[in-house]
Design a protein around this motif. Structure first.
Motif, PDB file in Angstrom:
ATOM      1  N   PHE A   8       0.863  -1.134   0.025  1.00 25.76           N
ATOM      2  CA  PHE A   8       0.130  -0.075  -0.023  1.00 25.76           C
ATOM      3  C   PHE A   8       0.824   1.287  -0.010  1.00 25.76           C
ATOM      4  CE2 PHE A   8      -4.424  -1.537   1.862  1.00 25.76           C
ATOM      5  CZ  PHE A   8      -4.142  -2.532   0.824  1.00 25.76           C
ATOM      6  N   GLU A   9       1.968   1.242   0.671  1.00 25.49           N
ATOM      7  CA  GLU A   9       3.032   2.447   0.798  1.00 25.49           C
ATOM      8  C   GLU A   9       3.566   2.843  -0.439  1.00 25.49           C
ATOM      9  OE1 GLU A   9       3.003   4.796   3.143  1.00 25.49           O
ATOM     10  OE2 GLU A   9       1.595   3.761   4.374  1.00 25.49           O
ATOM     11  N   ARG A  10       3.833   1.515  -1.320  1.00 24.28           N
ATOM     12  CA  ARG A  10       4.375   1.672  -2.585  1.00 24.28           C
ATOM     13  C   ARG A  10       3.427   2.278  -3.520  1.00 24.28           C
ATOM     14  NH1 ARG A  10       6.163  -3.961  -3.811  1.00 24.28           N
ATOM     15  NH2 ARG A  10       6.646  -2.935  -5.866  1.00 24.28           N
ATOM     16  N   VAL A  11       2.004   1.793  -3.476  1.00 24.18           N
ATOM     17  CA  VAL A  11       1.161   2.322  -4.203  1.00 24.18           C
ATOM     18  C   VAL A  11       1.006   3.795  -4.075  1.00 24.18           C
ATOM     19  CG1 VAL A  11      -1.588   2.405  -4.759  1.00 24.18           C
ATOM     20  CG2 VAL A  11      -0.187   0.058  -4.464  1.00 24.18           C
ATOM     21  N   GLY A  27      -4.515  -0.423 -12.741  1.00 19.90           N
ATOM     22  CA  GLY A  27      -3.790  -1.625 -13.488  1.00 19.90           C
ATOM     23  C   GLY A  27      -2.315  -1.034 -13.847  1.00 19.90           C
ATOM     24  N   ALA A  28      -2.040   0.376 -14.140  1.00 19.62           N
ATOM     25  CA  ALA A  28      -1.048   0.992 -14.643  1.00 19.62           C
ATOM     26  C   ALA A  28      -0.059   0.944 -13.366  1.00 19.62           C
ATOM     27  CB  ALA A  28      -1.211   2.477 -15.081  1.00 19.62           C
ATOM     28  N   ILE A  29      -0.456   1.395 -12.141  1.00 17.12           N
ATOM     29  CA  ILE A  29       0.116   1.445 -11.053  1.00 17.12           C
ATOM     30  C   ILE A  29       0.549   0.084 -10.587  1.00 17.12           C
ATOM     31  CG2 ILE A  29       0.038   1.761  -8.583  1.00 17.12           C
ATOM     32  CD1 ILE A  29      -1.766   4.242  -9.080  1.00 17.12           C
ATOM     33  N   ALA A  30      -0.263  -0.945 -10.824  1.00 15.76           N
ATOM     34  CA  ALA A  30       0.215  -2.408 -10.353  1.00 15.76           C
ATOM     35  C   ALA A  30       1.222  -2.823 -11.421  1.00 15.76           C
ATOM     36  CB  ALA A  30      -0.971  -3.346 -10.665  1.00 15.76           C
ATOM     37  N   GLY A  34       5.284  -3.681 -10.843  1.00 15.33           N
ATOM     38  CA  GLY A  34       5.970  -5.330 -11.113  1.00 15.33           C
ATOM     39  C   GLY A  34       5.001  -6.276 -10.623  1.00 15.33           C
ATOM     40  N   THR A  35       3.843  -5.741 -10.439  1.00 16.73           N
ATOM     41  CA  THR A  35       2.776  -6.704  -9.719  1.00 16.73           C
ATOM     42  C   THR A  35       1.512  -6.637 -10.737  1.00 16.73           C
ATOM     43  OG1 THR A  35       1.799  -5.107  -8.081  1.00 16.73           O
ATOM     44  CG2 THR A  35       3.490  -6.965  -7.581  1.00 16.73           C
ATOM     45  N   ASP A 103       0.869   7.361 -17.494  1.00 16.77           N
ATOM     46  CA  ASP A 103       1.337   6.016 -17.295  1.00 16.77           C
ATOM     47  C   ASP A 103       2.562   5.922 -16.887  1.00 16.77           C
ATOM     48  OD1 ASP A 103       2.224   3.320 -17.625  1.00 16.77           O
ATOM     49  OD2 ASP A 103       1.770   3.215 -19.643  1.00 16.77           O
ATOM     50  N   PRO A 104       2.662   5.557 -15.530  1.00 14.37           N
ATOM     51  CA  PRO A 104       3.921   5.653 -14.697  1.00 14.37           C
ATOM     52  C   PRO A 104       5.122   4.744 -15.279  1.00 14.37           C
ATOM     53  CG  PRO A 104       2.311   4.127 -13.505  1.00 14.37           C
ATOM     54  CD  PRO A 104       1.554   4.821 -14.692  1.00 14.37           C
TER      55      PRO A 104
END
Length: 108
Positions: A8-11, A27-30, A34-35, A103-104
């Motif tokens: 969650f902190e990484r998100v 989905g773009a954040i995931a 790398g997940t 898009d990150p």
């Protein structure tokens, strides 16, 4: 810190980088983290972001629909926050989604 809290902190760290007037998807954040199959977990993180200085209103589903809007206080708070940033929303869907999508993976 549990694995979920760490995720969650990484998100939240990624969400804080979304520029004003732009949006991204769960989905773009995931994928950036790398997940790629964890879009739902990103959604859970956004649901738990209250009070953490995270612009959760800038995270929508892959089609630009405000699927997380019921987690915001008030009837249309998510939509109002987006509109305050100049983002047009019609019937819970972001207009010109492709043009304002951030898009990150490509931007960071």
């Amino acid at each position: 810190m549990s694995n979920n809290q760490n995720f969650f902190e990484r998100v939240y760290d990624v969400a804080r980088l979304i520029p004003y007037g732009r949006v991204t998807s769960y989905g773009a954040i995931a994928k950036y983290l790398g997940t790629a199959r964890s879009a739902r977990m990103v959604g859970w993180a956004m649901n738990n972001s209250s009070g953490k200085n995270v612009p959760a209103h800038r995270v929508v589903n892959r089609k630009g629909i405000l699927t997380g809007k019921h987690h915001f206080k008030g009837t249309n708070l998510m939509e109002q926050l987006l509109q305050n940033e100049g983002i047009e929303v019609v019937e819970n869907e972001i207009q010109n989604f492709e043009n304002i999508f951030w898009d990150p993976v490509k931007e960071l």
